[in-house]
Design an enzyme around this catalytic site. Structure first.
Site, short mmCIF file in Angstrom:
data_model
loop_
_atom_site.label_atom_id
_atom_site.label_comp_id
_atom_site.label_asym_id
_atom_site.label_seq_id
_atom_site.Cartn_x
_atom_site.Cartn_y
_atom_site.Cartn_z
N LYS A 75 0.72 -1.25 0.07
CA LYS A 75 -0.02 0.09 0.08
C LYS A 75 1.02 1.16 0.00
CE LYS A 75 -4.53 1.02 0.49
NZ LYS A 75 -5.67 0.37 -0.17
N GLY A 174 -20.09 7.12 2.41
CA GLY A 174 -19.06 7.34 1.34
C GLY A 174 -19.81 7.24 0.02
N GLY A 176 -18.05 7.68 -2.88
CA GLY A 176 -17.29 7.69 -4.04
C GLY A 176 -17.33 6.59 -5.03
N VAL A 178 -16.40 3.30 -4.46
CA VAL A 178 -17.24 2.08 -3.88
C VAL A 178 -18.58 2.40 -3.59
CG1 VAL A 178 -17.15 0.48 -1.95
CG2 VAL A 178 -14.76 1.42 -3.01
N GLY A 179 -18.56 3.47 -2.87
CA GLY A 179 -20.10 3.76 -2.44
C GLY A 179 -21.19 3.65 -3.79
P1 NAD Z 1 -13.23 7.83 -2.98
O1 NAD Z 1 -12.20 8.65 -2.59
O2 NAD Z 1 -13.94 7.64 -4.65
O3 NAD Z 1 -14.57 8.06 -1.92
C1 NAD Z 1 -14.50 8.20 -0.68
C2 NAD Z 1 -15.81 8.86 -0.44
O4 NAD Z 1 -15.78 8.71 1.16
C3 NAD Z 1 -16.23 10.21 -0.66
O5 NAD Z 1 -17.68 10.11 -1.12
C4 NAD Z 1 -15.95 10.95 0.43
O6 NAD Z 1 -16.73 12.14 0.75
C5 NAD Z 1 -16.50 10.04 1.69
N1 NAD Z 1 -15.94 10.36 2.80
C6 NAD Z 1 -14.83 10.76 3.44
N2 NAD Z 1 -14.84 11.18 4.65
C7 NAD Z 1 -16.01 10.94 5.03
C8 NAD Z 1 -16.77 10.91 6.26
N3 NAD Z 1 -16.06 11.45 7.26
N4 NAD Z 1 -18.19 10.65 6.40
C9 NAD Z 1 -18.68 10.27 5.31
N5 NAD Z 1 -18.07 10.05 3.91
C10 NAD Z 1 -16.89 10.58 3.94
O7 NAD Z 1 -12.71 6.28 -2.27
P2 NAD Z 1 -13.19 4.85 -2.71
O8 NAD Z 1 -12.28 4.43 -3.75
O9 NAD Z 1 -14.68 4.64 -2.96
O10 NAD Z 1 -12.79 4.07 -1.41
C11 NAD Z 1 -13.53 4.21 -0.37
C12 NAD Z 1 -12.89 3.09 0.75
O11 NAD Z 1 -13.07 2.00 0.09
C13 NAD Z 1 -11.49 3.21 1.10
O12 NAD Z 1 -11.32 2.80 2.29
C14 NAD Z 1 -10.77 2.31 0.30
O13 NAD Z 1 -9.51 1.89 0.48
C15 NAD Z 1 -11.68 1.18 0.19
N6 NAD Z 1 -11.56 0.44 -0.82
C16 NAD Z 1 -11.49 1.01 -2.11
C17 NAD Z 1 -11.63 0.09 -3.44
C18 NAD Z 1 -11.80 0.61 -4.76
O14 NAD Z 1 -11.91 -0.29 -5.89
N7 NAD Z 1 -11.92 2.13 -5.01
C19 NAD Z 1 -11.36 -1.47 -3.12
C20 NAD Z 1 -11.27 -1.71 -1.99
C21 NAD Z 1 -11.39 -1.11 -0.76
#
Ligand code: NAD
Length: 367
Positions: A75, A174, A176, A178-179
């Site tokens: 990472k 969240g 982003g 994933v969400g």
């Molecule tokens: P991203 O940056 O696209 O989205 C993150 C989201 O979280 C945003 O909407 C942001 O506003 C929100 N956020 C941040 N702080 C917050 C808070 N305090 N309260 C509520 N919302 C908050 O990131 P992502 O790629 O969606 O990743 C999110 C999580 O999933 C991370 O922990 C990442 O490690 C994990 N993850 C991502 C992937 C992937 O394929 N992108 C795969 C496995 C795990």
């Protein structure tokens, strides 16, 4: 030194980088490479710490192992604002600094995307999660991790108090990569999205939130709370939503001793990495709230990245995500049922299986 135990698997390398001219700092952790070169995302955030990157790298070792991928865990973290206009500059500086760290393959994570990976690839020809035009399978665009979460939900619902995914009420922290994708795939399977938060607040509507409309509002205004038909609440309120399934998909340790007792969900799918503290996971387990650990539930992204690295097609990647996540979820549920009385956490059971493969591979390695 970093307030984390070094265990029998790693970390093998912890690299702290400083770029004095631009004042950027970065961290890279290669946790374990017994199963192959480590793969893991590059997190860009002003608050990312060495300890956080170490914990996330360890999670990647477990995730890649249990998914049967030929990769170890790593990472990286870049301490910077992902919205900084100098992003391309610092991504390229970071890439040059890790040129010779051949046992780490960068991928996207919070704050980094396909474009960021393209810049890294342009510098060192080593990155996954690339744009399609240069040979990638766009995992964020396709929603690989969200797809995997929905597959996991489908498998686990009949074995939990939720019973059926169709009609289940879902709350997601969240919105982003994933969400958004989790919301899309889960509602396609008949679930009802009742609450979503981002870093600016929570939107709640017990009758259901339209995912397409919310996605458009988020991309136009940057905030989910601008969605019209719903009640606006604080970020933290998301966790107390009356719902069946809760998906933390943002940052670490958000489910903790301060809020765990107020969680009403029957099932938690860990979309984010390490979203619950160990203490909170014990409390959830004792209350009978099933929590599927991150390295099982959110493995969709890394499975797709590994398939891209192995030059497989998009179709093959989606099939692999579905099969691997469903198989692992079923295995964990079966083992959980067998040792329910002993209060063994689903995470502990999953770790045991993942570790076994790493330890076996380590027997054939010199270090
Ligand atoms: P991203 O940056 O696209 O989205 C993150 C989201 O979280 C945003 O909407 C942001 O506003 C929100 N956020 C941040 N702080 C917050 C808070 N305090 N309260 C509520 N919302 C908050 O990131 P992502 O790629 O969606 O990743 C999110 C999580 O999933 C991370 O922990 C990442 O490690 C994990 N993850 C991502 C992937 C992937 O394929 N992108 C795969 C496995 C795990």
């Amino acid at each position: 030194m970093y307030n984390i135990e070094v265990d029998e698997m790693g970390p093998m390398k912890v690299l702290n980088l400083y770029f004095p001219k631009t004042d950027f700092k970065a961290i890279v952790v290669v946790h374990n490479t017994a199963l192959g070169p480590s793969v893991g995302g590059v997190r860009i955030s002003t608050s990312v710490t060495t300890q956080e990157v170490m914990r996330l790298a360890r999670t990647m070792t477990l995730k890649n192992s249990i998914a049967g991928l030929p990769h170890g865990g790593g990472k990286a973290g870049i301490i910077a604002d992902p919205e900084d206009p100098r992003k391309e500059q610092y991504m390229r500086m970071f890439a040059k600094a890790i040129r010779d760290l051949n046992d780490y393959i960068p991928g996207p994570d919070m704050g980094s995307d396909e474009e960021s990976m393209a810049w890294i690839y342009d510098e060192i020809e080593r990155a996954v999660g690339l744009p399609e035009v240069i040979g990638g399978i766009p995992l964020d665009e396709l929603g690989a991790t969200g797809f995997g979460l929905a597959e996991c939900a489908e498998m686990v619902c009949p074995y939990s108090d939720v019973v059926e995914l169709k009609g289940a009420r879902v709350a997601i922290q969240g919105f982003g990569s994933v969400g958004k994708a989790a919301a899309r795939f889960l509602t396609e399977k008949g679930a009802i999205l009742v609450a979503v938060s981002d870093s600016k607040g929570t939107i709640h509507n017990p009758d259901g939130i339209d995912v397409q409309e919310l996605t458009a509002i988020k991309s136009e205004t940057g905030r989910v709370i601008n969605y019209k038909s719903g009640t606006v609440k604080d970020c933290e309120e998301l966790f107390f939503t009356d719902c069946d399934i809760l998906i933390p998909a943002a940052i670490p340790d958000v489910i903790n001793r301060d809020n765990v007792d107020k969680i009403k969900a029957k099932l938690i799918l860990q979309g984010a990495n390490i979203p619950a503290t160990h203490e909170a996971e014990i409390i959830l387990h004792k209350k009978g709230i099933l929590s599927i650990p991150d390295f099982i539930a959110n493995a969709g992204g890394v499975i797709m990245a590994a398939m891209e690295y192995a030059k497989k097609t998009e179709k093959e990647a989606f099939e692999a995500i579905s099969t691997k996540i469903k198989t692992n979820t079923k295995l964990i549920l079966k083992r959980c049922k067998e040792c329910r009385e002993e209060y063994v956490l689903p995470r502990e059971i999953a770790e045991e299986i993942a570790k076994e493969r790493v330890m076996k591979a380590m027997m054939y390695r010199e270090c």
